[in-house]
Design an enzyme around this catalytic site. Structure first.
Site, PDB file in Angstrom:
ATOM      1  N   LYS A  86       0.858  -1.188   0.000  1.00  0.00           N
ATOM      2  CA  LYS A  86       0.000   0.000   0.000  1.00  0.00           C
ATOM      3  C   LYS A  86       0.888   1.230   0.000  1.00  0.00           C
ATOM      4  O   LYS A  86       2.029   1.200   0.491  1.00  0.00           O
ATOM      5  CB  LYS A  86      -0.884   0.031   1.254  1.00  0.00           C
ATOM      6  CG  LYS A  86      -2.135   0.879   1.114  1.00  0.00           C
ATOM      7  CD  LYS A  86      -3.226   0.164   0.317  1.00  0.00           C
ATOM      8  CE  LYS A  86      -4.511   0.963   0.295  1.00  0.00           C
ATOM      9  NZ  LYS A  86      -5.588   0.209  -0.367  1.00  0.00           N
ATOM     10  N   GLY A 191     -20.558   6.627   4.719  1.00  0.00           N
ATOM     11  CA  GLY A 191     -19.614   6.989   3.666  1.00  0.00           C
ATOM     12  C   GLY A 191     -20.206   6.826   2.279  1.00  0.00           C
ATOM     13  O   GLY A 191     -20.638   5.738   1.911  1.00  0.00           O
ATOM     14  N   LEU A 192     -20.229   7.916   1.524  1.00  0.00           N
ATOM     15  CA  LEU A 192     -20.786   7.900   0.169  1.00  0.00           C
ATOM     16  C   LEU A 192     -19.720   8.261  -0.867  1.00  0.00           C
ATOM     17  O   LEU A 192     -19.960   9.033  -1.784  1.00  0.00           O
ATOM     18  CB  LEU A 192     -21.972   8.866   0.067  1.00  0.00           C
ATOM     19  CG  LEU A 192     -23.212   8.468   0.859  1.00  0.00           C
ATOM     20  CD1 LEU A 192     -24.242   9.593   0.839  1.00  0.00           C
ATOM     21  CD2 LEU A 192     -23.822   7.174   0.321  1.00  0.00           C
ATOM     22  N   GLY A 193     -18.545   7.694  -0.670  1.00  0.00           N
ATOM     23  CA  GLY A 193     -17.496   7.847  -1.670  1.00  0.00           C
ATOM     24  C   GLY A 193     -17.811   6.991  -2.881  1.00  0.00           C
ATOM     25  O   GLY A 193     -18.962   6.634  -3.141  1.00  0.00           O
ATOM     26  N   LYS A 194     -16.780   6.632  -3.616  1.00  0.00           N
ATOM     27  CA  LYS A 194     -16.989   5.908  -4.869  1.00  0.00           C
ATOM     28  C   LYS A 194     -17.708   4.578  -4.663  1.00  0.00           C
ATOM     29  O   LYS A 194     -18.648   4.252  -5.387  1.00  0.00           O
ATOM     30  CB  LYS A 194     -15.641   5.688  -5.555  1.00  0.00           C
ATOM     31  CG  LYS A 194     -14.987   6.970  -6.044  1.00  0.00           C
ATOM     32  CD  LYS A 194     -13.607   6.737  -6.615  1.00  0.00           C
ATOM     33  CE  LYS A 194     -12.573   6.469  -5.552  1.00  0.00           C
ATOM     34  NZ  LYS A 194     -11.190   6.396  -6.091  1.00  0.00           N
ATOM     35  N   VAL A 195     -17.294   3.810  -3.662  1.00  0.00           N
ATOM     36  CA  VAL A 195     -17.914   2.509  -3.427  1.00  0.00           C
ATOM     37  C   VAL A 195     -19.223   2.657  -2.663  1.00  0.00           C
ATOM     38  O   VAL A 195     -20.223   2.006  -2.988  1.00  0.00           O
ATOM     39  CB  VAL A 195     -16.954   1.583  -2.665  1.00  0.00           C
ATOM     40  CG1 VAL A 195     -17.612   0.226  -2.418  1.00  0.00           C
ATOM     41  CG2 VAL A 195     -15.657   1.398  -3.447  1.00  0.00           C
ATOM     42  N   GLY A 196     -19.231   3.510  -1.642  1.00  0.00           N
ATOM     43  CA  GLY A 196     -20.439   3.687  -0.846  1.00  0.00           C
ATOM     44  C   GLY A 196     -21.624   4.137  -1.677  1.00  0.00           C
ATOM     45  O   GLY A 196     -22.753   3.650  -1.493  1.00  0.00           O
TER      46      GLY A 196
END
Length: 372
Positions: A86, A191-196
């Site tokens: 990472k 969380g409403l990022g790309k995946v959320g």
């Protein structure tokens, strides 16, 4: 700075600190394990409070990638074989990210000569991988319209990650309730990022939007979610911490890690924890606490493996194949069911069973390497 005891605790093979004076790049690359192949893991761009926090996160994430890629090796019957690593870039991606900085990061990765392969993560996108591709071939998740040596890119892996999480949630529901029927179930997404956000899209179709509550620290994401799905319930950023107190069937952490901890775990009012965030358990003992509370936990590096699967498929000699990535990702649900059954039979946690599964994959390869 880490001491050798910390590195030994996380099982880290190597840590690289990069500072570029011209671009103010502050980057840490952690190579955790290369038993199965080059260390594959995303490039996280995050505004850490300190270098110590950045390093701690990088080591935890790199270790998680070793386990995740071992699980993917198993899911793909050995066709996808990568180690764990990472990298993190310190800074605000909305203010500090420049083309020059990304190119400097690419050069740092290139100096490792293929030991580490980066991809998009929190704060980075497939467009960023396109920029970095100018200086190194050791990045993945490039745009679908771009070709790598004549082979199509895999694009943003977030939708595939969300498919895996969705399939994992179905398996969780079936294991707890005997059916994956979602219309009567309640969901809380942190969380409403790309995946959320992609997960929200899948759940809104299969469940009742009025049974979904979401939160995010970004008001624009909240506004977008409410605009596209007016019936959902939202917690604005000032009340985002209240997501832990919501009565629901499934709590889906899709933001930062370490959110299942001493301060939150007893607030949970759910039957299932299943989300896309990495390192959801602050410590292994929190998995034991979830078990004691009667809450089923889907190990994060299993349920969220879809994105790494997508990137791994892109890196194959034949290039990216969406159907292949999708097929491998949909194996996540059945594998989770296998893990849950084994955990119940052994009276242990799903996290321990998944860890033992990953360690067995790694041991088998090490034994084979020693024979060779």
């Amino acid at each position: 700075m880490p001491n050798f005891q910390q590195m030994e605790q996380y099982g880290v093979q190597r840590i690289h600190h990069i500072y570029d004076k011209d671009t103010s790049l502050k980057m840490i690359i952690v190579i955790h394990d290369r038993t199965l192949g080059p260390a594959l893991g995303g490039i996280r761009f995050y505004d850490y409070l300190s270098e110590e926090d950045a390093l701690e996160d990088a080591m935890r994430l790199a270790r998680g990638m070793t386990f995740k890629n071992a699980i993917i090796h198993k899911l793909s019957s050995g066709r996808l074989s990568y180690g764990g690593g990472k990298s993190v870039i310190m800074g605000n991606p909305n203010k500090d990210k420049t083309k020059a900085l990304l190119l400097a990061a690419a050069e740092a990765i290139n100096e490792l000569d293929g030991e580490y392969i980066g991809g998009e993560d929190m704060g980075t996108y497939d467009s960023d991988m396109e920029v970095m591709l100018e200086r190194t071939k050791h990045v993945a998740g490039i745009q679908e319209t771009h070709s790598r040596g004549g082979k199509r890119g895999g694009g943003d892996p977030s939708p595939i990650t969300a498919i895996g999480v969705f399939e994992g949630i179905r398996s969780c529901l079936t294991y707890v309730y005997g059916t994956d029927w979602m219309k009567q179930r309640k969901f809380a997404i942190q969380g409403l990022g790309k995946v959320g956000f992609s997960l929200l899209e899948y759940l809104a179709v299969r469940s009742m939007p009025s049974n979904i509550i979401v939160t995010d620290k970004d008001t624009a994401r909240i506004a977008k979610a409410k605009s596209e799905y007016p019936e959902i319930n939202v917690l604005d950023p000032d009340h985002s911490d209240e997501i832990f107190d919501q009565q629901c069937d499934v709590f889906a952490p899709c933001a930062i890690g370490g959110i299942i901890n001493d301060g939150t775990i007893k607030r949970l009012k759910c039957k299932i924890v299943a989300g896309a965030a990495n390192n959801q358990l602050q410590e292994p003992r929190h998995g034991e606490m979830l078990k004691e509370l009667g809450i089923l936990y889907a190990p994060d590096y299993v349920i969220n493996a879809g994105g790494a699967i997508n990137v791994s498929v892109e890196l194959q000699p034949g290039g990216y194949d969406h159907d292949r990535a999708d097929a491998f990702t949909r194996r996540i649900g059945p594998l989770l069911t296998q893990i849950f059954r084994a955990a119940t039979a052994k009276n242990t946690t799903p996290e321990k069973v998944a860890g033992e599964m990953a360690e067995m994959v790694l041991k088998s390869r090490r034994d084979l390497n020693n024979v060779d």
